[in-house]
Each structure stands twice: as structure tokens, then as C-alpha cells.
Design a protein around this motif. Structure first.
Motif, PDB file in Angstrom:
ATOM      1  N   ALA A 153       2.874  -5.531 -25.985  1.00  9.75           N
ATOM      2  CA  ALA A 153       1.632  -4.934 -25.080  1.00  9.75           C
ATOM      3  C   ALA A 153       2.569  -4.299 -23.801  1.00  9.75           C
ATOM      4  O   ALA A 153       1.756  -3.474 -23.124  1.00  9.75           O
ATOM      5  CB  ALA A 153       1.195  -6.260 -24.611  1.00  9.75           C
ATOM      6  N   LYS A 154       3.646  -4.522 -23.584  1.00  8.23           N
ATOM      7  CA  LYS A 154       4.184  -3.942 -22.724  1.00  8.23           C
ATOM      8  C   LYS A 154       4.516  -2.317 -22.997  1.00  8.23           C
ATOM      9  O   LYS A 154       4.762  -1.529 -22.028  1.00  8.23           O
ATOM     10  CB  LYS A 154       5.805  -4.345 -22.374  1.00  8.23           C
ATOM     11  N   TYR A 155       4.707  -2.001 -24.281  1.00 12.20           N
ATOM     12  CA  TYR A 155       4.941  -0.716 -24.776  1.00 12.20           C
ATOM     13  C   TYR A 155       3.743  -0.009 -25.405  1.00 12.20           C
ATOM     14  O   TYR A 155       3.668   1.126 -25.378  1.00 12.20           O
ATOM     15  CB  TYR A 155       6.057  -0.769 -25.646  1.00 12.20           C
ATOM     16  N   VAL A 156       2.812  -0.819 -26.092  1.00 12.59           N
ATOM     17  CA  VAL A 156       1.486  -0.170 -26.927  1.00 12.59           C
ATOM     18  C   VAL A 156       0.354  -1.012 -26.123  1.00 12.59           C
ATOM     19  O   VAL A 156       0.227  -2.052 -25.900  1.00 12.59           O
ATOM     20  CB  VAL A 156       1.617  -0.755 -28.281  1.00 12.59           C
ATOM     21  N   GLU A 157      -0.622  -0.098 -25.960  1.00 11.43           N
ATOM     22  CA  GLU A 157      -1.833  -0.452 -25.359  1.00 11.43           C
ATOM     23  C   GLU A 157      -2.705  -1.392 -26.390  1.00 11.43           C
ATOM     24  O   GLU A 157      -3.079  -0.859 -27.257  1.00 11.43           O
ATOM     25  CB  GLU A 157      -2.708   0.508 -24.841  1.00 11.43           C
TER      26      GLU A 157
END
Length: 394
Positions: A153-157
Motif C-alpha cells: 500500500a506504500k507503493y500501490v494505491e
């Protein structure tokens, strides 16, 4: 004639005292080392430790084993419903991130998911892009999915992650003994019961002991019965297997009954998975010898192994407390009336039972006489020869 009578009068007392010598082979102990026993042990009468049970229509039901009944296993059903596979070292995982093919485990036309998936290393971790090492040991796919989604979730919504096991290689069950295909069977996301494991192993072999199957788990042994499970429908005998379990189906090599005495064909019989009655055993050896057997003396000798060991080790203590230290049970069937064989059909034999049919008293007497006849004939020939010599003209 008088000479014959005198000889018979001399030999018969000797024959009665030394019947073994006249009716069977003799083994001398004069030149052998004989183990001596104490006077204390010699004074114990072994017959005190044997209990005789007459088999009658009214008593045989007390000796009949209760057959297994069909029963459900709700605890097993609950365990199967709650079952979840936990990942181990050596498994291969397949990770899919929807709408992000660059993060999805690649699988080409000629590569299966198990070949291209993520191997679980010996330390129980996998490597995944962006988030690095992920500890997956002893976790379910649902737990692994949540961990990867949270860290991505830090890199992909709002990542949509799916995880499945492409190859189950970390956990196994060992099936040994009398099955068609003994060996290892993998634990998968589909729960495996004892019945499933036996079926996957090709079923039981011809020499399997259906009533003695052991499951060893963490060094603890449990015995269950496939006869009750597979033929009587008792689901209480089924088990949910776990990784590392060892299932062993015993051989029926020791499921033997010994039948001898006054029967047509004395032999060793093997108890089948359906059991064996006393009447069935007698039928298998051709029945009793009608001319020689004592119809009142059909015996089944059944030892009590644990108590027999105690009796041998400490006869002095047993002599004062025989009721609690019996070493054998003796079951007697009287078939003077042939309908008594119906009673025999209700009496189930057990492994190592000895079925013995005794000889009728007149038969035993005839055997002694048959042993004496050559001696009497020889004496008669000798006396005739002496008479001829005496009467031979000088």
C-alpha cells in the motif's frame, strides 16, 4: 497262551507308567544341561492359574465381543471445517496483484506456476518486489495476502492481492506397512484423513491386519481399526492427519490360530478380517475325527500373556492369590449333540488361540495296545522258536 498272559501282565503296568515312551518319541536328558528350579517354584500347581469356562448356549454370549456400530464423528467434521493449510519451507507461492502485471508472478506458456512461483526459503521467508523479505512460515494464505497488501500500500494505491500455493512440498504424511503403495503423501490445502491416506496409497494389501493400524504423532502412538471404520461404518475410528504423522498398517502374520489333536487335518489357520469362529476353525481342518475324538473334549486355550509372565517370575506370591493372577483360560465345548456346533459359531477365536480336540479314552487305550502288539508278536515268535528247538530230535 499262558506265556502271553504273563507277558501282558508284565508289560501293561510299565506301559501305563511310561506312556510317553510307548505312544511317542523319546528325548533323553541324561547328557544335557538341565535348568533346575527351586523347591518353592516346584511346589506351585500350574492348574491353579487356569480357569475353565464351559461353552453353552446360555454362557457363550458372555464371551462374544461387541461388534463396532455405525457412528458419526462430529469432532472430526468440525476439524475439517476449520482446517487451513499453513505454509512451510519448500512450498512454492503464487502471488497476483490485479491491474499490476509487473508485480504478478510471471508464468509463460511453457512454465507452470510451481516452476515460476516464489519458493519459501529455509528461513521461512520469500522475496517480493518493493517490500523485500516477507515472513510466511506457518501462516495461512489469507494471512500472507493481508501482509503483502499492507506493505504494498506504500507503493500501490489500494492493491488487490491474491495468494495461493502453487506446490505443496513442505509437509508430508508417511504411510507404511501393508498397503498397495507405501510412501510419502503431501499435506495440501485439502484436509487428509486416515481413510483418505489409505485410499491414496492404493488400499490395503491382502496381508493387512484391518484391526490394527497405528498412527504415530510426535512420538505418541495411537491404534485404530480400519475394520470398524471401513466395514462397520464407525467414523469415530477416522482421524485428521497432520504433517509428520506416520501411519502403519500392521501385517496379519501373527493373526494365527493353532488347531491340532483329533482332527482330520491339523494345521495353522489365519484369522481373516471378518474374524473366525470355533466352528469355522474346525470346519477348515476337515472337522473332528469321528472315530478317535472325544466329543466332550473340544478345548480352546487362551493365554493371558501379562499374567503368565508374572506367574513365571514370582510363583510363590501367585500361589496365595490365584484369582487375580490367572495365566490362561480354557473354554470347553461339548458336541455330543451336533447341534452344539451352533454354540461354536458364536464363539470368536482370538490370535494365538489353541484349539485342541482330545482323544476318546478307548482311542488312547487302542494306541497303547497297538504299540504293544509288535512286542507280543515278537515274544510269540520267540517262544515258538524255543519250543521247536526243544522238540528237535537229538
Amino acid at each position: 497262551m499262558r506265556s502271553k498272559v504273563k507277558l501282558l501282565a508284565l508289560i501293561l503296568p510299565i506301559a501305563l507308567v511310561s506312556g510317553c515312551t510307548l505312544t511317542g518319541s523319546h528325548l533323553s536328558t541324561e547328557d544335557k544341561r538341565v535348568v533346575t528350579t527351586s523347591e518353592e517354584n516346584d511346589s506351585v500347581d500350574i492348574s491353579k492359574f487356569v480357569l475353565v469356562h464351559p461353552l453353552t448356549a446360555s454362557s457363550v454370549s458372555a464371551y462374544k465381543s461387541k461388534l463396532p456400530e455405525s457412528r458419526p464423528n462430529p469432532d472430526l467434521d468440525k476439524s475439517i471445517s476449520a482446517y487451513e493449510y499453513r505454509v512451510g519451507a519448500g512450498d512454492v507461492l503464487n502471488v497476483i496483484v490485479w491491474d499490476h502485471p509487473e508485480l504478478t508472478t510471471p508464468a509463460g506458456q511453457f512454465r507452470s506456476p510451481s516452476d515460476s512461483g516464489l519458493w519459501v526459503d529455509a528461513d521461512g521467508t520469500i522475496f517480493y518486489p518493493y517490500i523485500g523479505r516477507v515472513d510466511v512460515l506457518n501462516k495461512t494464505v489469507s494471512e500472507i495476502r493481508a501482509i503483502i497488501a499492507k506493505r504494498l500500500a506504500k507503493y500501490v494505491e489500494k492493491p488487490q492481492v491474491d495468494v495461493n500455493v502453487a506446490a505443496f512440498r513442505s509437509q508430508k504424511v508417511h504411510v507404511t506397512g501393508e498397503v498397495a503403495q507405501p510412501g510419502q503423501q503431501p499435506i495440501t490445502n485439502i484436509p487428509m484423513t486416515l481413510l483418505d491416506a489409505v485410499n491414496r496409497a492404493g488400499g490395503l494389501s491382502e496381508n493387512a491386519n484391518w484391526k490394527k493400524v497405528t498412527i504415530v504423532r510426535n512420538g505418541v502412538k495411537e491404534t485404530t481399526s480400519l475394520y470398524a471404520l471401513m466395514q462397520r461404518g464407525d467414523m469415530q475410528e477416522n482421524r485428521l492427519l497432520q504433517a509428520g504423522d506416520i501411519v502403519n498398517v500392521a501385517s496379519n502374520d501373527n493373526q494365527n490360530v493353532y488347531v491340532f489333536g483329533e482332527v482330520q487335518n491339523p494345521q495353522l489357520l489365519k484369522i481373516t478380517r471378518n474374524g473366525m469362529s470355533l466352528t469355522a476353525a474346525l470346519s477348515s481342518v476337515g472337522g473332528i475325527n469321528e472315530l478317535e475324538a472325544d466329543a466332550t473334549g473340544i478345548f480352546v486355550i487362551r493365554g493371558r500373556e501379562a499374567n503368565a509372565t508374572e506367574a513365571t517370575a514370582n510363583n510363590s506370591d501367585l500361589a496365595s492369590n490365584t484369582d487375580s493372577h490367572l495365566i490362561a483360560d480354557l473354554y470347553q465345548l461339548n458336541i455330543k449333540d451336533a447341534t452344539a456346533l451352533v454354540v461354536g459359531t458364536e464363539f470368536e477365536l482370538e490370535p494365538k488361540d489353541i484349539v485342541y480336540v482330545t482323544a476318546a479314552p478307548i482311542s488312547r487305550w487302542n494306541r497303547v495296545i497297538r504299540q504293544l502288539l509288535p512286542t507280543i508278536s515278537g515274544f510269540d515268535t520267540l517262544t515258538d522258536g524255543v519250543r521247536r528247538v526243544r522238540n528237535w530230535p537229538n
